[in-house]
Design an enzyme around this catalytic site. Structure first.
Site, PDB file in Angstrom:
ATOM      1  N   CYS A 433      16.367  37.373  55.638  1.00  0.00           N
ATOM      2  CA  CYS A 433      16.063  38.716  55.139  1.00  0.00           C
ATOM      3  C   CYS A 433      17.344  39.521  54.882  1.00  0.00           C
ATOM      4  CB  CYS A 433      15.095  39.417  56.070  1.00  0.00           C
ATOM      5  SG  CYS A 433      14.134  40.659  55.195  1.00  0.00           S
ATOM      6  N   HIS A 555      10.860  35.769  56.408  1.00  0.00           N
ATOM      7  CA  HIS A 555      11.168  35.453  57.813  1.00  0.00           C
ATOM      8  C   HIS A 555      10.406  34.194  58.225  1.00  0.00           C
ATOM      9  CE1 HIS A 555      13.022  39.371  58.854  1.00  0.00           C
ATOM     10  NE2 HIS A 555      12.195  39.858  57.938  1.00  0.00           N
ATOM     11  N   GLU A 557      10.677  32.464  60.690  1.00  0.00           N
ATOM     12  CA  GLU A 557      10.478  32.393  62.154  1.00  0.00           C
ATOM     13  C   GLU A 557       9.080  32.817  62.597  1.00  0.00           C
ATOM     14  OE1 GLU A 557      12.843  34.063  60.598  1.00  0.00           O
ATOM     15  OE2 GLU A 557      12.968  36.150  61.240  1.00  0.00           O
TER      16      GLU A 557
HETATM   17  N1  GLN Z   1      16.852  46.196  55.357  1.00  0.00           N
HETATM   18  C1  GLN Z   1      16.499  45.158  54.437  1.00  0.00           C
HETATM   19  C2  GLN Z   1      15.317  45.563  53.575  1.00  0.00           C
HETATM   20  O1  GLN Z   1      14.614  46.477  53.887  1.00  0.00           O
HETATM   21  C3  GLN Z   1      16.187  43.880  55.162  1.00  0.00           C
HETATM   22  C4  GLN Z   1      14.974  43.952  56.009  1.00  0.00           C
HETATM   23  C5  GLN Z   1      14.885  42.863  57.040  1.00  0.00           C
HETATM   24  O2  GLN Z   1      15.863  42.195  57.333  1.00  0.00           O
HETATM   25  N2  GLN Z   1      13.733  42.686  57.632  1.00  0.00           N
HETATM   26  O3  GLN Z   1      15.074  44.959  52.558  1.00  0.00           O
END
Ligand code: GLN
Length: 585
Positions: A433, A555, A557
């Site tokens: 992410c 993600h 995970e």
């Molecule tokens: N801050 C980034 C976004 O909002 C990544 C978010 C995250 O890592 N969950 O896109």
């Protein structure tokens, strides 16, 4: 199999009579739960019998906690679930969080631990992650009940006029709503169309908290609503040791007393302690707390939470549960126990560069690395590096580098540096992410000739990462990110395709920003490969020629299980092992 009677009903006490179909069970419990609907209906037409396997003697296992929070109530609940699942029962779980937030989405992970994301995009308490991992199921928003959700529903009903003439009160309106939420979540279908035989209901917080009172009252009422063999209460408490090494049962006695004052009785007590408690302590607890000694279960701290079901099994909890719930005696499938006790034959160390010093924030990442490690018989050690403080030179000591998700500007330069180090020194890299977005920024700055590349989230510069168009102009921050399951098409001939072994995947998301479409071709010309996409949205990236440089906008995970490790984690740990071997050679 159950026989319902289906009625067409009119809600006569509603200002605009609504017609609806409802299903009624010839069962006291269901009548109790639907009592609110009962006195408001006039039956029109004749009931039609229909058949369904839903709610066929759903059994509830309630888990409360005493003395203090953080005892591992969630792991205890999940472990009880696993023990039953090992015997072929279908188990689901509900977590009650007595806070006023609607969900965990807006809560600071440094205070409350990781925000877990479900397939439907709900942002929930990390205990639901434990349930999904231990029980290998997929839950939904309805499985996390909060005070905020319950009150919102009741207040909305009041505004609609559903309670015309009545004084709306905690008992019965809030407690009825809680019972309804629990029942609905318990009876929700799994992906394969079946429903659970047994539902775990974990009440967050500790008995005696003001916030949990309505929930404990609802749970008290449920005991009366249900046949005795469909309800059992497990109370998890702390059994501290004094300086002489003696176990102290007083805190347990007090918390059981607090339970009693609320009309609740502990059928099983799980005592959390550093070392196993012996027969003497059990005898004492049994005498003071009104339950047989066999129902006092010792749960000493173990190195790996996945071992907890095995330890509780040895304590005989399965027999106590079976006897109380009237379950037939079944042999347990022991493959879980074999899996979690498998010997490691090698060990790698992965550096996680983050701004939080708290491991609970990344519990799913930690678990996913463990799942992958188990599958490869490789122990994965984690070195937590502070993004603002670590020494660059340190990085070469690790077998792999992982940059997790995150929000905000703090610590990003340190993370970008770590990515550059991994890229230039052929160290396996996994970006998740925010880690994916920072890998894009690093590449833009150092390989695609955009020295001021950054994300719109961080401020001034060239925005190679930009806000998702549908996010711009949103005023509310709760539950509004791009959340939950989205598919991604994988480009053929890529590492991503190899690693997943398929051409389309579905993974869970939680973000507000994305790779700016205006820069994609420039980045690709410079050598970065966006290897999976959801329409024109970039989902994965990789670097040909590097041993393992892979990042995901999603993600992975959240879908990893001990029994089914997530492919990106599996291949990352494999790459770490290979890297270690080359270093040693
Ligand atoms: N801050 C980034 C976004 O909002 C990544 C978010 C995250 O890592 N969950 O896109």
């Amino acid at each position: 199999m159950l026989i319902f009677t289906e009625y067409n009903v009119t809600y006569t006490r509603h200002p605009r009579p609504i017609q609806q179909q409802i299903r009624v069970l010839p069962d006291r419990r269901q009548q109790g739960i639907f009592a609110e609907d009962y006195y408001k209906i006039t039956l029109i037409g004749i009931g039609r019998k229909i058949y369904s396997n839903r709610g066929d003697h759903m059994k509830y296992i309630i888990i409360t906690g005493g003395v203090m929070s953080g005892l591992g109530k969630g792991i205890t609940a999940a472990s009880v679930g696993r023990i039953l699942k090992n015997r072929g029962y279908r188990v689901t779980a509900v977590k009650i969080d007595p806070y006023l937030n609607i969900d965990a989405g807006t809560m600071n992970p440094a205070q409350h631990g990781e925000v877990f994301v479900l397939k439907d995009g709900s942002e929930v308490d990390l205990d639901l992650g434990n349930y999904e991992r231990f029980l290998d199921i997929e839950l939904t928003a309805s499985h996390n009940i909060t005070t905020g959700k319950v009150y919102r529903t009741v207040i909305e009903k009041e505004r609609r006029g559903d309670f015309l003439g009545e004084t709306v009160q905690i008992i019965p309106h809030i407690t009825d709503q809680i019972k309804k939420c629990i029942q609905q979540a318990a009876e929700e279908e799994f992906a394969d169309g079946t429903t659970a035989d047994i539902c775990l209901v974990e009440v967050g917080g500790t008995v005696g908290d003001i916030e949990s009172m309505p929930f404990l009252e609802a749970i008290r009422q449920m005991r009366g609503d249900l046949p005795p063999q469909d309800y059992i209460l497990i109370h998890v408490t702390l059994i501290p040791e004094d300086t002489m090494g003696d176990f102290k049962t007083k805190p347990t006695q007090h918390s059981v007393k607090a339970l009693r004052e609320l009309g609740l009785h502990a059928d099983i007590i799980v005592g959390r302690s550093e070392d196993p408690i012996g027969a003497n302590t059990k005898r004492k607890i049994s005498a003071f707390c009104d339950l047989p000694q066999s129902a006092v279960i010792s749960a000493a701290t173990v190195p790996d939470t996945y071992e907890v079901p095995m330890e509780m099994e040895k304590e005989g909890i399965a027999d106590v549960l079976s006897a109380h719930l009237g379950l037939d005696k079944r042999e347990a499938d022991t493959s879980w126990y074999r899996l979690v006790t498998k010997e490691y034959t090698s060990r790698v160390t992965v550096a996680i560069v983050s701004k939080y010093g708290i491991e609970d924030v990344y519990i799913s990442i930690k678990e996913s690395l463990k799942h992958a490690g188990r599958a490869l018989s490789t122990e994965v050690k984690i070195a937590w590096l502070d993004a603002e403080r670590y020494e660059r030179e340190q990085l070469k000591d690790y077998d792999g580098i992982l940059i997790p998700g995150g929000f905000g500007k703090r610590g990003i330069e340190g993370k970008i540096e770590a990515i550059r180090f991994a890229r230039e020194n052929n160290i396996p890299f996994l970006g998740l992410c925010l880690g994916f977005q920072l890998a894009t920024i690093e590449y833009a700055r150092n390989k695609a000739g955009i020295p001021d590349a950054t994300s719109e989230e961080f401020g001034e510069g060239t925005h190679v990462i930009a806000i998702l168009p549908e996010q711009a102009g949103l005023n509310e921050l709760g539950g509004t990110m791009r959340l939950g399951n989205y598919f991604a098409d994988i480009r053929t001939g890529t590492l991503t395709e190899n690693l997943y072994g398929t051409s389309q995947i579905t993974e869970r998301h939680r973000h507000r920003y994305e790779v700016n479409p205006a820069f994609i071709s420039r980045l690709e010309k410079a050598g970065l490969v966006f290897s999976a996409t959801n329409k024109n949205r970039m989902e994965c990236l990789e670097l040909p020629g590097h041993p393992f440089f892979f990042a995901t906008q999603f993600h992975p995970e959240f879908k990893s299980r001990p029994t089914r490790p997530s492919p990106p984690y599996l291949v990352f740990v494999e790459a770490c092992r290979a890297n270690q071997r080359t270093k040693q050679a």
